[in-house]
Design a protein around this motif. Sequence first.
Motif, PDB file in Angstrom:
ATOM      1  N   PHE A  34       7.725   4.871   2.575  1.00 56.07           N
ATOM      2  CA  PHE A  34       8.526   4.867   3.832  1.00 56.07           C
ATOM      3  C   PHE A  34       7.834   4.196   4.884  1.00 56.07           C
ATOM      4  O   PHE A  34       8.561   3.328   5.773  1.00 56.07           O
ATOM      5  N   ILE A  35       6.378   4.069   4.904  1.00 57.24           N
ATOM      6  CA  ILE A  35       5.715   3.452   6.001  1.00 57.24           C
ATOM      7  C   ILE A  35       5.723   1.975   5.834  1.00 57.24           C
ATOM      8  O   ILE A  35       5.965   1.199   6.632  1.00 57.24           O
ATOM      9  N   LEU A  36       5.569   1.622   4.509  1.00 56.94           N
ATOM     10  CA  LEU A  36       5.683   0.396   4.144  1.00 56.94           C
ATOM     11  C   LEU A  36       7.047  -0.553   4.338  1.00 56.94           C
ATOM     12  O   LEU A  36       7.115  -1.710   4.872  1.00 56.94           O
ATOM     13  N   GLN A  37       8.154   0.155   4.128  1.00 57.13           N
ATOM     14  CA  GLN A  37       9.391  -0.282   4.421  1.00 57.13           C
ATOM     15  C   GLN A  37       9.674  -0.285   5.864  1.00 57.13           C
ATOM     16  O   GLN A  37      10.164  -1.459   6.380  1.00 57.13           O
ATOM     17  N   MET A  39       7.314  -0.970   8.074  1.00 57.25           N
ATOM     18  CA  MET A  39       6.590  -2.046   8.581  1.00 57.25           C
ATOM     19  C   MET A  39       7.159  -3.144   8.351  1.00 57.25           C
ATOM     20  O   MET A  39       6.997  -4.229   9.150  1.00 57.25           O
ATOM     21  N   ASP A  40       7.615  -3.132   6.962  1.00 55.86           N
ATOM     22  CA  ASP A  40       8.156  -4.633   6.926  1.00 55.86           C
ATOM     23  C   ASP A  40       9.467  -4.677   7.494  1.00 55.86           C
ATOM     24  O   ASP A  40       9.778  -5.925   8.149  1.00 55.86           O
ATOM     25  N   ARG A  41      10.094  -3.682   7.927  1.00 62.74           N
ATOM     26  CA  ARG A  41      11.262  -3.761   9.085  1.00 62.74           C
ATOM     27  C   ARG A  41      11.066  -4.062  10.533  1.00 62.74           C
ATOM     28  O   ARG A  41      11.815  -5.057  11.099  1.00 62.74           O
ATOM     29  N   THR A  42      10.078  -3.905  10.899  1.00 64.22           N
ATOM     30  CA  THR A  42       9.341  -4.039  12.296  1.00 64.22           C
ATOM     31  C   THR A  42       9.030  -5.480  12.342  1.00 64.22           C
ATOM     32  O   THR A  42       9.042  -5.912  13.364  1.00 64.22           O
ATOM     33  N   LEU A  43       8.994  -6.098  11.139  1.00 63.33           N
ATOM     34  CA  LEU A  43       8.684  -7.714  11.448  1.00 63.33           C
ATOM     35  C   LEU A  43       9.862  -8.213  11.773  1.00 63.33           C
ATOM     36  O   LEU A  43       9.961  -9.396  12.362  1.00 63.33           O
ATOM     37  N   LEU A  44      10.960  -7.591  11.766  1.00 64.03           N
ATOM     38  CA  LEU A  44      12.461  -8.327  12.330  1.00 64.03           C
ATOM     39  C   LEU A  44      12.399  -8.394  13.719  1.00 64.03           C
ATOM     40  O   LEU A  44      13.258  -9.028  14.261  1.00 64.03           O
ATOM     41  N   LEU A  45      11.668  -7.546  14.235  1.00 67.20           N
ATOM     42  CA  LEU A  45      11.311  -7.662  15.979  1.00 67.20           C
ATOM     43  C   LEU A  45      10.738  -9.025  16.143  1.00 67.20           C
ATOM     44  O   LEU A  45      11.048  -9.200  17.321  1.00 67.20           O
ATOM     45  N   LEU A  46      10.086  -9.624  15.294  1.00 76.00           N
ATOM     46  CA  LEU A  46       9.394 -10.841  16.056  1.00 76.00           C
ATOM     47  C   LEU A  46      10.337 -11.807  16.234  1.00 76.00           C
ATOM     48  O   LEU A  46      11.554 -11.987  15.551  1.00 76.00           O
ATOM     49  N   VAL A  64       2.326  -4.186   4.545  1.00 76.78           N
ATOM     50  CA  VAL A  64       0.962  -3.665   4.092  1.00 76.78           C
ATOM     51  C   VAL A  64      -0.162  -3.956   5.100  1.00 76.78           C
ATOM     52  O   VAL A  64      -0.849  -3.140   5.579  1.00 76.78           O
ATOM     53  N   VAL A  65      -0.058  -5.392   5.561  1.00 74.61           N
ATOM     54  CA  VAL A  65      -1.382  -5.619   6.303  1.00 74.61           C
ATOM     55  C   VAL A  65      -0.855  -4.969   7.833  1.00 74.61           C
ATOM     56  O   VAL A  65      -1.713  -4.505   8.540  1.00 74.61           O
ATOM     57  N   PHE A  66       0.534  -5.167   8.163  1.00 74.29           N
ATOM     58  CA  PHE A  66       0.620  -4.598   9.186  1.00 74.29           C
ATOM     59  C   PHE A  66       0.605  -2.995   9.545  1.00 74.29           C
ATOM     60  O   PHE A  66       0.115  -2.431  10.454  1.00 74.29           O
ATOM     61  N   ALA A  67       0.887  -2.336   8.269  1.00 73.55           N
ATOM     62  CA  ALA A  67       0.398  -0.707   8.290  1.00 73.55           C
ATOM     63  C   ALA A  67      -0.951  -0.651   8.332  1.00 73.55           C
ATOM     64  O   ALA A  67      -1.325   0.548   8.902  1.00 73.55           O
ATOM     65  N   LEU A  68      -1.899  -1.346   7.747  1.00 77.01           N
ATOM     66  CA  LEU A  68      -3.373  -1.172   7.771  1.00 77.01           C
ATOM     67  C   LEU A  68      -3.730  -1.352   9.264  1.00 77.01           C
ATOM     68  O   LEU A  68      -4.778  -0.639   9.877  1.00 77.01           O
ATOM     69  N   VAL A  69      -3.196  -2.306  10.192  1.00 74.10           N
ATOM     70  CA  VAL A  69      -3.580  -2.518  11.387  1.00 74.10           C
ATOM     71  C   VAL A  69      -2.950  -1.376  12.351  1.00 74.10           C
ATOM     72  O   VAL A  69      -3.914  -0.975  13.070  1.00 74.10           O
ATOM     73  N   VAL A  70      -1.713  -0.746  11.962  1.00 72.92           N
ATOM     74  CA  VAL A  70      -1.328   0.605  12.544  1.00 72.92           C
ATOM     75  C   VAL A  70      -2.281   1.646  12.497  1.00 72.92           C
ATOM     76  O   VAL A  70      -2.562   2.442  13.113  1.00 72.92           O
ATOM     77  N   VAL A  71      -2.725   1.771  11.090  1.00 71.18           N
ATOM     78  CA  VAL A  71      -3.741   2.799  10.924  1.00 71.18           C
ATOM     79  C   VAL A  71      -4.802   2.690  11.579  1.00 71.18           C
ATOM     80  O   VAL A  71      -5.581   3.778  11.997  1.00 71.18           O
ATOM     81  N   LEU A  72      -5.363   1.349  11.571  1.00 70.77           N
ATOM     82  CA  LEU A  72      -6.782   0.980  12.274  1.00 70.77           C
ATOM     83  C   LEU A  72      -6.670   1.364  13.709  1.00 70.77           C
ATOM     84  O   LEU A  72      -7.490   2.126  14.552  1.00 70.77           O
ATOM     85  N   LEU A  73      -5.511   0.820  14.408  1.00 69.34           N
ATOM     86  CA  LEU A  73      -5.345   1.260  15.902  1.00 69.34           C
ATOM     87  C   LEU A  73      -5.168   2.653  16.079  1.00 69.34           C
ATOM     88  O   LEU A  73      -5.712   3.208  16.938  1.00 69.34           O
ATOM     89  N   THR A  74      -4.620   3.632  15.210  1.00 77.20           N
ATOM     90  CA  THR A  74      -4.369   4.829  15.508  1.00 77.20           C
ATOM     91  C   THR A  74      -5.743   5.660  15.345  1.00 77.20           C
ATOM     92  O   THR A  74      -6.027   6.383  16.080  1.00 77.20           O
ATOM     93  N   GLY A  75      -6.413   4.900  14.182  1.00 78.84           N
ATOM     94  CA  GLY A  75      -7.789   5.599  14.311  1.00 78.84           C
ATOM     95  C   GLY A  75      -8.638   5.339  15.660  1.00 78.84           C
ATOM     96  O   GLY A  75      -9.396   6.267  15.963  1.00 78.84           O
ATOM     97  N   LEU A  76      -8.716   4.189  15.991  1.00 74.18           N
ATOM     98  CA  LEU A  76      -9.576   3.698  17.184  1.00 74.18           C
ATOM     99  C   LEU A  76      -8.706   4.782  18.300  1.00 74.18           C
ATOM    100  O   LEU A  76      -9.821   5.234  19.132  1.00 74.18           O
ATOM    101  N   MET A  77      -7.671   4.876  18.510  1.00 74.82           N
ATOM    102  CA  MET A  77      -7.067   5.649  19.691  1.00 74.82           C
ATOM    103  C   MET A  77      -7.722   7.552  19.457  1.00 74.82           C
ATOM    104  O   MET A  77      -8.052   7.837  20.582  1.00 74.82           O
TER     105      MET A  77
END
Length: 103
Positions: A34-37, A39-46, A64-77
Amino acid sequence: MNGGGARRWGLRRYLVAGILVWLPILATIWVVTFILQLMDRTLLLLPPAYRPEALGFRLPGVGVVFALVVVLLTGLMVTNLIGRRLIVWGEELLNRIEPELGY
């Protein structure tokens, strides 16, 4: 007759144990898919010029790269001051609820 009841309880125990093993595995697969799909759909916002399709081919791994960035930013927050304050607030809320439940 006693042997049939014991066999039935044994089968039930094995069934419950199997469900308890497979349920978290299937839930994890479902959530990751679900998360990977998503994140792929959020690229349509570009804007169209910045989408991966602008290169001439589709890049399905960008999600996948976008999902890793989101998880990293969540951990940072969460590890940041704001995240720590939210965790303390949540724990205080649970501590207020706990005496009412009688635990």
